[in-house]
Structures are given as structure tokens and as C-alpha cells.
Design a protein around this motif. Structure first.
Motif, PDB file in Angstrom:
ATOM      1  N   THR A 148     -12.094   5.875   0.835  1.00 27.52           N
ATOM      2  CA  THR A 148     -12.705   5.030   1.453  1.00 27.52           C
ATOM      3  C   THR A 148     -12.567   3.787   1.827  1.00 27.52           C
ATOM      4  O   THR A 148     -12.252   3.007   2.623  1.00 27.52           O
ATOM      5  N   ALA A 149     -13.128   2.989   0.728  1.00 25.29           N
ATOM      6  CA  ALA A 149     -13.474   1.747   0.146  1.00 25.29           C
ATOM      7  C   ALA A 149     -12.626   0.585   0.369  1.00 25.29           C
ATOM      8  O   ALA A 149     -12.199   0.153   1.000  1.00 25.29           O
ATOM      9  N   SER A 150     -11.337   1.270  -0.383  1.00 26.36           N
ATOM     10  CA  SER A 150      -9.847   0.822   0.001  1.00 26.36           C
ATOM     11  C   SER A 150      -9.166   0.803   1.720  1.00 26.36           C
ATOM     12  O   SER A 150      -8.602  -0.352   2.637  1.00 26.36           O
ATOM     13  N   ARG A 151      -9.333   1.787   2.326  1.00 28.45           N
ATOM     14  CA  ARG A 151      -8.964   1.885   3.422  1.00 28.45           C
ATOM     15  C   ARG A 151      -9.699   1.134   4.641  1.00 28.45           C
ATOM     16  O   ARG A 151      -8.703   0.626   5.289  1.00 28.45           O
ATOM     17  N   ARG A 152     -11.375   1.265   3.807  1.00 30.19           N
ATOM     18  CA  ARG A 152     -11.886   0.420   5.428  1.00 30.19           C
ATOM     19  C   ARG A 152     -11.091  -1.193   5.246  1.00 30.19           C
ATOM     20  O   ARG A 152     -11.119  -2.093   5.818  1.00 30.19           O
ATOM     21  N   VAL A 153     -10.821  -1.732   3.063  1.00 33.00           N
ATOM     22  CA  VAL A 153     -10.797  -3.160   2.726  1.00 33.00           C
ATOM     23  C   VAL A 153      -9.102  -3.646   3.466  1.00 33.00           C
ATOM     24  O   VAL A 153      -8.943  -4.332   4.688  1.00 33.00           O
ATOM     25  N   ILE A 154      -8.186  -2.519   4.050  1.00 34.70           N
ATOM     26  CA  ILE A 154      -7.292  -2.451   4.473  1.00 34.70           C
ATOM     27  C   ILE A 154      -6.929  -2.466   5.593  1.00 34.70           C
ATOM     28  O   ILE A 154      -6.040  -3.514   6.332  1.00 34.70           O
ATOM     29  N   GLU A 155      -7.905  -2.070   6.590  1.00 36.34           N
ATOM     30  CA  GLU A 155      -7.885  -2.148   7.646  1.00 36.34           C
ATOM     31  C   GLU A 155      -8.298  -2.930   8.676  1.00 36.34           C
ATOM     32  O   GLU A 155      -8.192  -3.659   9.503  1.00 36.34           O
ATOM     33  N   ALA A 156      -9.678  -3.840   7.950  1.00 35.54           N
ATOM     34  CA  ALA A 156     -10.305  -4.681   8.057  1.00 35.54           C
ATOM     35  C   ALA A 156      -9.423  -5.498   7.905  1.00 35.54           C
ATOM     36  O   ALA A 156      -9.323  -6.756   9.001  1.00 35.54           O
ATOM     37  N   ASN A 157      -7.973  -5.774   7.457  1.00 38.84           N
ATOM     38  CA  ASN A 157      -6.755  -7.287   7.462  1.00 38.84           C
ATOM     39  C   ASN A 157      -5.990  -6.590   8.730  1.00 38.84           C
ATOM     40  O   ASN A 157      -4.770  -7.352   8.127  1.00 38.84           O
ATOM     41  N   GLY A 158      -6.218  -6.279   9.121  1.00 39.78           N
ATOM     42  CA  GLY A 158      -5.124  -5.258  10.012  1.00 39.78           C
ATOM     43  C   GLY A 158      -3.688  -4.547   9.447  1.00 39.78           C
ATOM     44  O   GLY A 158      -3.175  -4.634  10.374  1.00 39.78           O
ATOM     45  N   GLY A 159      -4.138  -3.887   8.233  1.00 40.40           N
ATOM     46  CA  GLY A 159      -3.095  -2.970   8.021  1.00 40.40           C
ATOM     47  C   GLY A 159      -3.380  -1.365   9.023  1.00 40.40           C
ATOM     48  O   GLY A 159      -3.913  -1.341   9.955  1.00 40.40           O
ATOM     49  N   ARG A 160      -2.551  -1.504   8.991  1.00 41.13           N
ATOM     50  CA  ARG A 160      -1.733  -0.227  10.934  1.00 41.13           C
ATOM     51  C   ARG A 160      -1.183   1.326   9.972  1.00 41.13           C
ATOM     52  O   ARG A 160      -0.183   0.905   8.516  1.00 41.13           O
ATOM     53  N   LEU A 161      -1.819   1.890   9.671  1.00 42.41           N
ATOM     54  CA  LEU A 161      -1.485   3.669   8.576  1.00 42.41           C
ATOM     55  C   LEU A 161       0.068   3.586   9.409  1.00 42.41           C
ATOM     56  O   LEU A 161       0.153   3.884  10.155  1.00 42.41           O
ATOM     57  N   THR A 162       1.044   3.879   8.480  1.00 42.59           N
ATOM     58  CA  THR A 162       2.265   4.136   8.942  1.00 42.59           C
ATOM     59  C   THR A 162       2.839   5.344   8.408  1.00 42.59           C
ATOM     60  O   THR A 162       3.379   5.789   9.153  1.00 42.59           O
ATOM     61  N   ALA A 163       2.275   6.019   7.680  1.00 40.54           N
ATOM     62  CA  ALA A 163       2.220   7.322   7.100  1.00 40.54           C
ATOM     63  C   ALA A 163       1.395   7.815   6.028  1.00 40.54           C
ATOM     64  O   ALA A 163       0.341   6.985   5.376  1.00 40.54           O
TER      65      ALA A 163
END
Length: 176
Positions: A148-163
Motif C-alpha cells: 500500500t505504501a508504494s502504491r500511494r507513492v506512485i499514485e501521488a506522483n501521477g502513476g496510472r495503473l496500466t495492468a
């Protein structure tokens, strides 16, 4: 204020303390970069062995100096404030088929004693322009579904889940 810096012998004492924190963390896997530290750099009290380790890490930015097990050049940067190492980040200049599945362009670790203070989010944000300078227009990052922590970090930086592949989530982040 923390910033991404080129690895330097100036942070030897703090680096060694961070390595000890990673080894002492109960129930957690030791990050690969900790396992990769030259043994002499961890035990030799003088600066020479650590300087050789830093030189090796800096050489990994080139084709000639890249780690053979990585298969690609990578730029390692340290997240530091003054003489304190808070984390480390590696930007892989390109991807192998394996890195496309697991790993991606950017991997990061925050030392246990510095977690939960926003360092990972800030460190990744600071790394995206560096990735752009390396010619990476969209950075692929992966993390475990349960992280969950990495997911939040990536999403906070504009990460878009692709797969999703197995238990790995794949995100694409713009670098500009």
C-alpha cells in the motif's frame, strides 16, 4: 531539506548505519542494494573500500560498468539531508523483458528510521526529471499488490495503473 545527490564517500557513516537498520528490520526482506554492497565497504573502517564501492556504483551508469546481473545501465542516487542518508533510488536506463514484468525503470528504498515522513514520495518526484534527461518519457514502476505504501507513492506522483500481472501492479508515470 532533503535532495537527490550523487553517491559520495562523505555519507559513509550514515550509509553504514542505514545498512544496519535494513538488516535489523524484523520480518522484512533486505533490499537488493544492501545485499550488493561490497563486503569490504561494510567492514573496513577506512575510506578506501567504501570509496571503491561508491566508484563501482557510479560506473554502473555506463554500458562498460553496468552490473551484468542487471543487464542495463542504471543511475543510483541517494536521498540525503546534510550528512544523513535517508534513502536510495535507482533509475534503469532501459528495460529488459524481465524488468518490464518486475522492476520497471525506477526502484527506491527509504531507510527504516526515516519512513513515514514523505521521503519516498518526494524522492520519486525528484527522480522523474532525471529519468526524462535519460530519455525515459514514461517511467514504468511496479509494486506488489499488498504494498500500500508504494502504491500511494506512485499514485501521488501521477502513476496510472496500466495492468496487473500476478501479484504485481504496473504503473506508468510521466517524467515531464
Amino acid at each position: 531539506m532533503p535532495e537527490l545527490i550523487t553517491p559520495t564517500v562523505r555519507l559513509q557513516a550514515s550509509f553504514l548505519t542505514a545498512v544496519a537498520e535494513f538488516h535489523a528490520e524484523p520480518g522484512q526482506a533486505v533490499p537488493w542494494f544492501v545485499k550488493d554492497v561490497d563486503p569490504a565497504a561494510l567492514t573496513d573502517p577506512g575510506p578506501d573500500a567504501f570509496a571503491a564501492y561508491v566508484a563501482r556504483v557510479l560506473a554502473e551508469r555506463t554500458e562498460a560498468g553496468m552490473r551484468r546481473d542487471a543487464g542495463v545501465p542504471m543511475t543510483t542516487l541517494w536521498w540525503a539531508e546534510g550528512d544523513q542518508l535517508l534513502g536510495r533510488l535507482a533509475i534503469r536506463h532501459r528495460l529488459t523483458p524481465n524488468l518490464e514484468r518486475i522492476g520497471g525503470h525506477i526502484g527506491y528504498d527509504v531507510r527504516p528510521g526515516a519512513r513515514r515522513r514523505g521521503h519516498a514520495t518526494a524522492m520519486l518526484a525528484a527522480a522523474l526529471p532525471v529519468a526524462a534527461e535519460l530519455g525515459i518519457t514514461g517511467a514504468l514502476l511496479t509494486c506488489d499488490e499488498t504494498n500500500t505504501a508504494s502504491r500511494r507513492v506512485i499514485e501521488a506522483n501521477g502513476g496510472r495503473l496500466t495492468a496487473t500481472e500476478g501479484n504485481k501492479l504496473r504503473y506508468l508515470l510521466p517524467t515531464t
